[in-house]
Design a protein around this motif. Structure first.
Motif, PDB file in Angstrom:
ATOM      1  N   VAL A  49       0.851  -1.190   0.000  1.00 25.12           N
ATOM      2  CA  VAL A  49       0.000   0.000   0.000  1.00 25.12           C
ATOM      3  C   VAL A  49       0.886   1.239   0.000  1.00 25.12           C
ATOM      4  O   VAL A  49       2.080   1.170   0.303  1.00 25.12           O
ATOM      5  N   ASP A  50       0.261   2.390  -0.310  1.00 20.28           N
ATOM      6  CA  ASP A  50       1.017   3.640  -0.302  1.00 20.28           C
ATOM      7  C   ASP A  50       0.239   4.782   0.353  1.00 20.28           C
ATOM      8  O   ASP A  50       0.552   5.953   0.155  1.00 20.28           O
ATOM      9  N   GLY A  51      -0.774   4.461   1.127  1.00 19.15           N
ATOM     10  CA  GLY A  51      -1.611   5.478   1.764  1.00 19.15           C
ATOM     11  C   GLY A  51      -2.799   4.843   2.466  1.00 19.15           C
ATOM     12  O   GLY A  51      -3.234   5.296   3.527  1.00 19.15           O
ATOM     13  N   LEU A  52      -3.348   3.803   1.869  1.00 18.08           N
ATOM     14  CA  LEU A  52      -4.233   2.918   2.611  1.00 18.08           C
ATOM     15  C   LEU A  52      -3.382   2.200   3.645  1.00 18.08           C
ATOM     16  O   LEU A  52      -2.159   2.331   3.672  1.00 18.08           O
ATOM     17  N   ASP A  53      -4.006   1.420   4.523  1.00 18.43           N
ATOM     18  CA  ASP A  53      -3.221   0.643   5.478  1.00 18.43           C
ATOM     19  C   ASP A  53      -3.945  -0.664   5.771  1.00 18.43           C
ATOM     20  O   ASP A  53      -4.929  -0.995   5.116  1.00 18.43           O
ATOM     21  N   PHE A  54      -3.459  -1.395   6.755  1.00 15.76           N
ATOM     22  CA  PHE A  54      -4.015  -2.718   7.074  1.00 15.76           C
ATOM     23  C   PHE A  54      -4.724  -2.733   8.422  1.00 15.76           C
ATOM     24  O   PHE A  54      -4.954  -3.794   9.000  1.00 15.76           O
ATOM     25  N   SER A  55      -5.087  -1.552   8.907  1.00 12.50           N
ATOM     26  CA  SER A  55      -5.735  -1.443  10.213  1.00 12.50           C
ATOM     27  C   SER A  55      -7.203  -1.817  10.116  1.00 12.50           C
ATOM     28  O   SER A  55      -7.722  -2.137   9.046  1.00 12.50           O
ATOM     29  N   GLY A  56      -7.882  -1.732  11.285  1.00 13.25           N
ATOM     30  CA  GLY A  56      -9.311  -1.976  11.326  1.00 13.25           C
ATOM     31  C   GLY A  56     -10.123  -0.725  11.092  1.00 13.25           C
ATOM     32  O   GLY A  56     -11.351  -0.752  11.239  1.00 13.25           O
ATOM     33  N   LEU A  57      -9.489   0.398  10.710  1.00  6.26           N
ATOM     34  CA  LEU A  57     -10.196   1.636  10.440  1.00  6.26           C
ATOM     35  C   LEU A  57     -10.916   1.557   9.098  1.00  6.26           C
ATOM     36  O   LEU A  57     -10.765   0.597   8.341  1.00  6.26           O
ATOM     37  N   ASN A  87       6.293   5.609   5.662  1.00  5.25           N
ATOM     38  CA  ASN A  87       6.345   5.210   7.065  1.00  5.25           C
ATOM     39  C   ASN A  87       4.983   4.705   7.517  1.00  5.25           C
ATOM     40  O   ASN A  87       3.945   5.260   7.131  1.00  5.25           O
ATOM     41  N   ALA A  88       4.979   3.692   8.349  1.00  2.00           N
ATOM     42  CA  ALA A  88       3.724   3.130   8.851  1.00  2.00           C
ATOM     43  C   ALA A  88       3.879   2.764  10.315  1.00  2.00           C
ATOM     44  O   ALA A  88       4.945   2.315  10.749  1.00  2.00           O
ATOM     45  N   THR A  89       2.815   2.946  11.073  1.00  2.00           N
ATOM     46  CA  THR A  89       2.807   2.559  12.476  1.00  2.00           C
ATOM     47  C   THR A  89       2.528   1.072  12.593  1.00  2.00           C
ATOM     48  O   THR A  89       2.036   0.444  11.638  1.00  2.00           O
ATOM     49  N   PRO A  90       2.802   0.473  13.738  1.00  2.00           N
ATOM     50  CA  PRO A  90       2.479  -0.954  13.915  1.00  2.00           C
ATOM     51  C   PRO A  90       1.011  -1.268  13.639  1.00  2.00           C
ATOM     52  O   PRO A  90       0.703  -2.280  13.005  1.00  2.00           O
TER      53      PRO A  90
END
Length: 576
Positions: A49-57, A87-90
């Motif tokens: 990804v480049d702006g989406l993420d893998f969170s539950g949001l 950069n991405a958070t945990p």
């Protein structure tokens, strides 16, 4: 019957860090899957990804990733690496999910530690960024391009594709996701990666114009709202259907991507402004990246048929007058929702593109976080039994992507595992055989056919109806009677199929079932009680050889049966 001892394991004390431990967890939950114990095939996925993420949001891909991790059956496990271009958070890398194999932020395709053709079987790209400004310099000190991947990165991806790696790519409306995917061979021509006009009224992939790809369907309140994308009402899509007439039987199939355990997949999440999949207009390019020639973008077929090219395999529809909370009323139209390229027929990797990542993110699947979780739009497809049924079809599409894109050797591995498991499914053999001690030559042709019919039905409920047919064609019939494959395979091009009116008098499908039944009986005969301790030394080639020999014997038995039927027909119809 020997079983692996899992009595000491509980869900509380079993932590899962890779695909083997996931298999062990399955043994705790469903031990019947592990008689005889057999490790599933491993397919290695890289999701970028480049702006989406893998969170539950809302704009996270956690539901999609967990759908892949929770694939039913025991024939395959996806080893997933999550990567972010920036950069991405945990939390953005799904830190709470212990089954993720690896997480990488500031991902680069030109770093050996991040990406090589040997590290992964498939790459899935979900782009939203419209610029790569701030990406910095590569290992040589050269700035990365701001509007695409670098030539070195594109060269590596092309080498991966030419080595039969699979690729999925998507963005959203306009140029959302363009830098990540628009320059990648094959994917670049299978989707619109930017607006088609500066005027909203003429732009096919605009955000507000009347020609936008607005697939929203009205919710229960009957008012066209933007947030209808988050309710339990999907859009209806029109899959491309492939027909084959054999004998007096006519069968129609969708593309394997849209074939689920419950039948043809005809629904997708809806959204007010999707992108669009297309068939490429220029298919004659040669590929050169970073000074290296990498062959034709669309090579010739290796199977004697016409050159495989991308095709739109699903069409989405825009209803007239949809406003989605203040946008211009839409004009009625249709557009490509999914495109697929079967590179395996050319000795390279397969490619899939989708009109939008809104078909995959949480807000379009499990509800909008701004709504209470006791309201329909706060629950999405989970809000009703009907919505949940639609959700199961959509999740089958997600899993089909990861299965269909797998390299041929991984698909063959899955087929062997699926066939192996069928031998010990009570409905397949025990329901039609009266003894555990069986010899193939003592089983009647009608019983072999019945076994094959049961097995294909059971398999279709675990994987999909299309994967069931593909397994029998590739693992059984291709080895036992390859000349018959073109008469049955609905996905082969017309030039590979048989011609002539004489075929109308012969239906080959019973032969397929007999061959499959014989292959399974041969497996049972050769491996009556496999030792679960031998799971690590399982010899897939030996199993394939047994399947092939059993199928050949089944075909021979079927041919003898056909000869007898023809003699009877001559006598009764006085054909001479």
């Amino acid at each position: 019957m020997p079983r692996i001892d899992i009595s000491h394991l509980t869900l509380d004390n079993l932590r899962i860090h890779d695909w083997r431990q996931q298999a062990l967890r399955d043994a705790v939950i469903k031990p019947e899957l592990f008689y005889p114990y057999l490790l599933p095939c491993r397919v290695r996925l890289l999701i970028v990804v480049d702006g989406l993420d893998f969170s539950g949001l809302d704009f996270g891909l956690s539901t999609f990733v967990q759908t892949l991790l929770d694939i039913p059956g025991n024939h395959v496990r996806f080893q997933i690496t999550l990567a972010h271009i920036f950069n991405a958070t945990p939390d953005q890398l799904l830190a709470a999910e212990p089954r993720i194999h690896r997480r990488i932020d500031r991902f680069r395709f030109d770093l050996d530690d991040h990406f090589t053709s040997e590290l992964y079987d498939e790459v899935l790209l979900f782009g939203i960024a419209t610029s790569f400004v701030g990406r910095g310099n590569d290992s040589t000190g050269t700035p990365y391009p701001t509007d695409r991947l670098s030539d070195r990165e594109l060269g590596r991806i092309t080498q991966f594709l030419n080595a039969r790696g699979g690729l999925f790519a998507t963005g959203d409306h306009g140029s959302l996701g363009r830098p990540l995917s628009h320059a990648i061979p094959r994917a670049r021509g299978m989707r619109l990666w930017q607006s088609t006009s500066a005027q909203d009224d003429l732009d096919q992939v605009s955000m507000v114009g009347q020609r936008r790809n607005d697939t929203n369907r009205l919710g229960a309140d009957g008012v066209s709202q933007f947030d209808d994308q988050s309710d339990d009402v999907p859009q209806q899509v029109q899959p491309k259907l492939y027909s084959r007439t054999s004998g007096f039987t006519s069968a129609t199939w969708p593309h394997p991507l849209l074939c689920g355990p419950s039948g043809v997949i005809r629904v997708m999440p809806d959204h007010p402004h999707e992108g669009e999949c297309v068939e490429p207009s220029d298919t004659g390019k040669s590929l050169v990246f970073d000074g290296e020639a990498l062959g034709a973008e669309y090579p010739p077929a290796t199977d004697g048929g016409p050159r495989p090219l991308p095709e739109v395999i699903s069409t989405n529809t825009v209803l007239s007058g949809t406003t989605s909370s203040g946008k211009q009323p839409t004009l009625s139209q249709s557009f490509g929702g999914i495109a697929a390229y079967d590179g395996h027929r050319a000795g390279i990797g397969r490619v899939v593109t989708d009109a939008t990542w809104h078909h995959f993110v949480n807000i379009n699947l499990v509800g909008d976080a701004d709504y209470p979780n006791n309201q329909v739009k706060g629950l999405g497809f989970l809000a009703s039994p009907t919505g949940q049924a639609h959700f199961e079809a959509i999740k089958a599409y997600f899993r089909n992507i990861a299965v269909w894109l797998a390299p041929p050797e991984r698909l063959a591995c899955m087929h062997v595992r699926l066939a192996w498991r069928l031998v010990w499914h009570s409905r397949v053999l025990e329901a039609v055989l009266t003894t555990r001690e069986i010899k193939l030559e003592s089983v009647s042709v009608s019983t072999l056919r019945l076994i094959g019919v049961h097995a294909r039905d059971v398999l279709g409920r675990t994987a999909s109806r299309c994967q069931s047919l593909r397994l029998v064609l590739d693992l059984v019939l291709e080895r036992a009677w390859p000349e018959l494959v073109p008469e049955i395979d609905p996905w082969l091009p017309e030039t590979r199929r048989g011609k002539g009116d004489d075929i109308l008098w012969f239906d080959p499908h019973p032969v397929l079932d007999i061959a499959f039944g014989a292959a399974l009986v041969a497996l049972k005969e050769n491996f009556p009680d496999p030792d679960p301790k031998d799971a690590e030394s399982f010899d897939a080639k030996q199993v394939e050889a047994v399947i092939a020999e059993g199928a050949r014997l089944g075909v021979a038995r079927a041919q003898d049966s056909v000869k007898g039927a023809l003699r009877t027909a001559r006598s009764r119809l006085k054909l001479g």
